[in-house]
Design a protein around this motif. Structure first.
Motif, short mmCIF file in Angstrom:
data_model
loop_
_atom_site.label_atom_id
_atom_site.label_comp_id
_atom_site.label_asym_id
_atom_site.label_seq_id
_atom_site.Cartn_x
_atom_site.Cartn_y
_atom_site.Cartn_z
N SER A 290 0.67 -1.11 -0.35
CA SER A 290 -0.24 0.33 -0.15
C SER A 290 0.32 1.25 0.10
N GLY A 291 1.75 1.52 0.86
CA GLY A 291 2.63 2.22 0.71
C GLY A 291 3.24 2.17 -0.56
N ASP A 292 4.12 1.64 -1.47
CA ASP A 292 4.56 1.78 -2.64
C ASP A 292 3.72 2.43 -3.41
N LYS A 293 2.19 1.57 -3.55
CA LYS A 293 1.47 1.78 -4.77
C LYS A 293 0.93 3.89 -3.90
N LYS A 294 1.04 4.06 -3.08
CA LYS A 294 0.93 5.70 -2.98
C LYS A 294 1.69 6.28 -3.23
N GLU A 295 3.43 6.05 -2.97
CA GLU A 295 4.38 6.69 -3.58
C GLU A 295 4.36 6.60 -5.07
N ALA A 296 3.77 5.64 -5.32
CA ALA A 296 3.56 5.36 -7.08
C ALA A 296 2.43 6.75 -7.20
N GLU A 297 1.79 6.31 -7.55
CA GLU A 297 0.60 7.08 -7.66
C GLU A 297 1.10 8.71 -7.08
N GLU A 298 1.60 9.03 -5.93
CA GLU A 298 2.16 10.66 -6.08
C GLU A 298 2.57 10.86 -6.57
N ARG A 299 3.33 9.99 -6.92
CA ARG A 299 4.57 10.78 -7.91
C ARG A 299 4.01 10.70 -9.41
N LYS A 300 2.99 9.92 -10.12
CA LYS A 300 2.15 10.17 -11.05
C LYS A 300 1.54 11.69 -11.53
N SER A 301 1.07 11.43 -10.02
CA SER A 301 0.08 13.35 -10.11
C SER A 301 1.81 14.22 -9.89
N LYS A 302 2.47 14.07 -9.21
CA LYS A 302 3.24 15.22 -9.75
C LYS A 302 4.00 15.17 -11.11
N GLU A 303 4.16 13.81 -11.94
CA GLU A 303 4.24 14.21 -13.22
C GLU A 303 3.73 14.85 -13.76
N LYS A 304 1.65 14.58 -13.38
CA LYS A 304 0.72 14.72 -14.15
C LYS A 304 1.25 16.55 -13.91
N ARG A 305 1.08 17.16 -13.45
CA ARG A 305 1.33 18.30 -12.85
C ARG A 305 2.41 18.96 -13.49
N GLU A 306 3.15 18.72 -13.18
CA GLU A 306 4.43 19.34 -13.63
C GLU A 306 3.69 19.80 -15.50
N GLN A 307 3.55 18.04 -16.22
CA GLN A 307 3.75 18.27 -17.68
C GLN A 307 2.06 19.13 -17.99
N ARG A 308 1.28 19.34 -16.73
CA ARG A 308 0.04 20.51 -17.71
C ARG A 308 0.84 21.98 -17.16
N ARG A 309 1.88 21.76 -15.62
CA ARG A 309 2.58 23.76 -15.67
C ARG A 309 3.38 24.08 -17.51
N GLU A 310 3.85 23.12 -18.27
CA GLU A 310 4.89 22.93 -19.07
C GLU A 310 3.82 23.39 -19.85
N TYR A 311 2.52 22.72 -20.34
CA TYR A 311 1.45 22.88 -21.01
C TYR A 311 1.11 24.25 -20.90
N PHE A 312 1.16 25.10 -20.31
CA PHE A 312 0.19 26.22 -19.68
C PHE A 312 1.17 26.97 -19.68
N GLU A 313 2.61 27.09 -19.66
CA GLU A 313 3.78 28.31 -20.25
C GLU A 313 3.72 28.16 -21.23
N ARG A 314 3.70 26.59 -22.21
CA ARG A 314 4.06 26.75 -23.55
C ARG A 314 2.71 27.96 -23.63
N GLU A 315 1.61 27.28 -23.80
CA GLU A 315 0.81 28.14 -24.32
C GLU A 315 0.65 29.45 -24.63
N MET A 316 1.09 30.36 -23.02
CA MET A 316 0.96 31.43 -22.54
C MET A 316 2.37 32.36 -23.40
N GLU A 317 2.86 31.17 -23.81
CA GLU A 317 4.49 31.79 -24.91
C GLU A 317 3.36 31.96 -26.23
N LYS A 318 2.88 31.29 -26.33
CA LYS A 318 2.25 31.27 -28.07
C LYS A 318 1.10 32.42 -28.15
N ARG A 319 0.06 33.13 -27.29
CA ARG A 319 0.03 33.84 -26.23
C ARG A 319 0.54 35.08 -26.02
#
Length: 740
Positions: free
Chosen positions: A589-618
């Motif tokens: 359960s601890g490993d599963k929770k860590e994996a979920e947190e890692r995936k969530s962090k990567e997803k947030r980082e991808q969203r942050r980069e996406y917003f930065e790219r879209e802001m730069e385009k505009r």
């Protein structure tokens, strides 16, 4: 003058007996002067001890605190300089109020007992009904609203006031005159807002509730300065100021004194306390040798006031930038501005993007019909034609065709130069008409392009595109904030859930212990108590058995281990298996929770980069990264990769093109200074992107150099034409987005 704690703040008086040759410190925005008594005549201010400029620094730091309030707008939490700018802006806005409305507004303000907000509302309602000559309105005619202008107020003894108006068409030309009623006229745009009225009230009055306008202003507009009858019993004039009458009351000793006298005495005692507090502070601020203690300087401060400290690292000089531009250095700013505009709005201009080097080489080339130059001018001119503005009207007069070709583009440029009518460009227009555009110097070519860009920025197409970008950026920002709030909400719910589970587990354990301890049928040793007449016998027998058990343990210490060994091995194995399974489940359960947190962090980082790219385009405009201590600006254009340096007088330019130079620049900035601190933060923020673009640029340059060397190694019998040389790539430019 900005307010401090809602009261006027007096400036420091200039030092007495100031000699013309003395070096002084002057606050830029207040013009206050501070003197240095220990500075020798003619010495440079950088060598002055920090101890003696403490007064100047304290005043500067005090002005930079957000404790000031704008006198006219009432905005607080501002620095002194921001409050000054706000007051100047408010004064300029107030001066835009039509003179015909000033006197009626002042009459309403004089001796009014309303609050500022209510008073502004009353004035707004009253002035919206007062129409004056020259007001631009909308009038009802034939059941529709049309723009008009008031020419005259007609009073024929009729109850309803009539106005003579001139009806205006789309080209702002008067078509006809007529007389309409006041109720048929509507403001196109009121010449004031409530904020402007609030600023006008504050600027025009010397006290509030009752509001009293300045005496000179009242005399100018013929407004009475005598208070009305209902206020005379409560207020009176003393030394030109309206003062409230104070009621008499008895003090503690039974003596009747005015409230003002009592307050005066309390004020004196307060002043005494403040003075004694100040004297104690002055005593404490001196050391044993009766010398003032040095107070630590609060950084960041102005960069020019930063002095090297003993704990500071060794700062190197800024790396010297490269200056190998093909165009004159004083034209580099125009070159960058025109190229950045064409690159930013390339889709709207239908202009295929080109590099800065190609644009610079094309500007310096002597060919009069260069495709890159012709397409750039044509794209900007087509935009002006589509706008149906002054340039389009000028072409209609000349009966020009709206289609611009590579042969006729110079004729349209000449029409544009005749329209703007700049004397310095008249000789350039003559050269262009003769068909020798390529003979113009780089300064003249960039001047023409700069004027085209400035007119293009005023077109509806560009402004609409900018508005669209602003709306899209706001929408992206709202989505990003919503996602951040949703993530924070989920985290908060998870924490509350974990907290609730831990509390529940604790309650279960407490309840089990309480139930065990409070059960009357369980004794302390775990034996059940039989509530019969033989209770005493049971207690005695249990005590005897416990004593016998203790003696056996003392006699045979191995008894306990033997009893443990007699436990069933199957039960032991089952217990071990259960504990291992529980530990494995916890780990999974601890490993599963860590994996979920890692995936969530990567997803947030991808969203942050996406917003930065879209802001730069505009992006709306390119802003400098910051300034150094000498006010040199630093620009970074992502499409080029280099960092450009603009001198404070905008006459000198340079650039950094390698990662090592950027690292040296960051290491030479002193974070104690305001400007260099902000510049360093921006460089660190975009460091990864800057290095990536510089690496791409260096690879492209290496590839071009290799191609040039390959061309040079060819035999003269099969010499390649000059257009195949990578240095002449601008000669092969093709506009792939050109309109049909």
């Amino acid at each position: 003058m900005p307010f401090f704690k809602r009261k006027p703040f007096g400036l420091a008086e200039p030092p007495k007996d100031l000699e013309p040759y003395e070096l002084v410190y002057q606050v830029r925005f207040t013009k206050e002067i501070f003197r240095d008594y220990h500075c020798q005549v003619g010495c440079y201010c950088m060598f002055v001890s920090l101890t003696w400029i403490r007064e100047y620094l304290n005043r500067i730091n005090f002005y930079r605190q957000r404790v000031w309030m704008c006198k006219y707008t009432g905005k607080s939490n501002m620095t002194y300089e921001e409050a000054l700018v706000s007051e100047k802006h408010a004064t300029r806005k107030v001066q835009e109020l039509p003179n015909e409305l000033v006197a009626p507004a002042l009459c309403i303000i004089q001796f009014s007992m309303l609050s500022l907000r209510d008073l502004a509302d009353v004035i707004a309602k009253k002035l919206q009904k007062d129409l004056f000559v020259g007001a631009n309105l909308y009038g009802r005619k034939d059941g529709s609203l049309y723009p008009c202008k008031v020419l005259k107020v007609v009073e024929n003894g009729v109850e309803k006031i009539q106005y003579e108006v001139a009806w205006v068409d789309k080209n702002k030309k008067i078509t006809e005159n007529s007389i309409v009623l006041g109720e048929d006229l509507v403001w196109k745009k009121t010449p004031f807002s409530r904020n402007i009225l609030k600023s006008f009230i504050r600027e025009s009055t010397c006290r509030s509730i009752p509001w009293v306008i300045h005496e000179k202003l009242a005399q100018k507009h013929g407004i009475s300065t005598d208070p009305p009858q209902e206020l005379r019993s409560r207020f009176f004039f003393q030394d030109g100021q309206l003062v409230a009458k104070m009621k008499k009351r008895k003090n503690g000793n039974g003596n009747g004194k005015n409230v003002g006298e009592v307050n005066d005495e309390s004020g004196k005692s307060k002043r005494k306390k403040v003075e004694t507090g100040k004297s104690d502070a002055v005593k404490n601020s001196k050391d044993e040798n009766n010398q003032p203690k040095e107070e630590p300087v609060k950084y960041p401060i102005d960069d020019l006031l930063v002095q090297p400290g003993p704990d500071d690292p060794l700062f190197t000089d800024h790396p010297s930038p490269s200056r190998d531009f093909n165009v004159p250095i004083d034209c580099t700013g125009d070159l960058l501005m025109v190229w950045d505009f064409c690159s930013s709005f390339s889709r709207l201009l239908h202009l295929w993007p080109f590099s800065l080097e190609d644009f610079e080489n094309a500007i310096c080339h002597k060919d009069s019909n260069l495709v890159l130059i012709a397409e750039t001018h044509s794209a900007l001119l087509r935009l002006l034609i589509k706008d149906d503005g002054e340039y389009s009207f000028a072409l209609q007069k000349r009966k020009r065709k709206p289609k611009i070709s590579l042969i006729t583009w110079t004729d349209y440029v000449c029409d544009f130069l005749e329209m703007i009518n700049i004397t310095e460009l008249s000789s350039s227009m003559t050269t262009i008409k003769r068909g020798h555009y390529g003979l113009l110097d780089a300064n003249a070519k960039l001047w023409v392009l700069r004027e085209l860009v400035s007119h293009a920025l005023e077109t509806d197409l560009i402004r609409g595109k900018l508005d669209e970008h602003i709306e899209q950026r706001q929408m992206l920002g709202a989505i990003r904030r919503g996602e951040a709030l949703e993530y924070a909400r989920k985290r908060r719910e998870e924490k509350e859930q974990l907290k609730g589970e831990s509390v529940a587990d604790g309650l279960v354990k407490e309840n089990s212990l309480e139930s065990t301890g409070s059960n009357p049928h369980i004794a302390e040793n775990g034996n059940p108590i039989i509530e019969t007449g033989d209770m005493v016998e049971e207690v005695i027998s249990s005590q005897q058995s416990n004593a016998f058990y203790n003696r056996r343990q003392l006699d045979c210490p191995s008894m306990k281990t033997e009893e443990k060994q007699n436990v069933d091995p199957k039960v032991q194995a089952e217990n071990v298996t259960n504990s291992c399974e529980k530990e494995a489940q916890k780990q999974l359960s601890g490993d599963k929770k860590e994996a979920e947190e890692r995936k969530s962090k990567e997803k947030r980082e991808q969203r942050r980069e996406y917003f930065e790219r879209e802001m730069e385009k505009r992006s709306i405009r390119t802003s400098p990264l910051g300034k150094d201590r000498d006010y040199n600006r630093y620009w970074w254009f992502r499409r080029d990769g280099r960092i450009f340096i603009e001198s404070s007088d905008t006459k000198q330019w340079g650039y950094y093109s390698t990662k090592e130079e950027v690292d040296a620049l960051i290491g030479s900035l002193n974070r104690k200074g305001e400007r260099e601190r902000a510049l360093q933060i921006q460089l660190e923020k975009f460091y990864g992107k800057i290095c990536l673009e510089l690496q791409k640029r260096s690879k492209d340059l290496a590839h071009k150099i290799a191609l040039e060397e390959a061309v040079l190694r060819r035999s003269t019998r099969v010499r390649a034409p000059p257009r195949e040389n990578p240095a002449n790539a601008f000669l092969r430019y093709v506009n792939k987005w050109k309109e049909d």
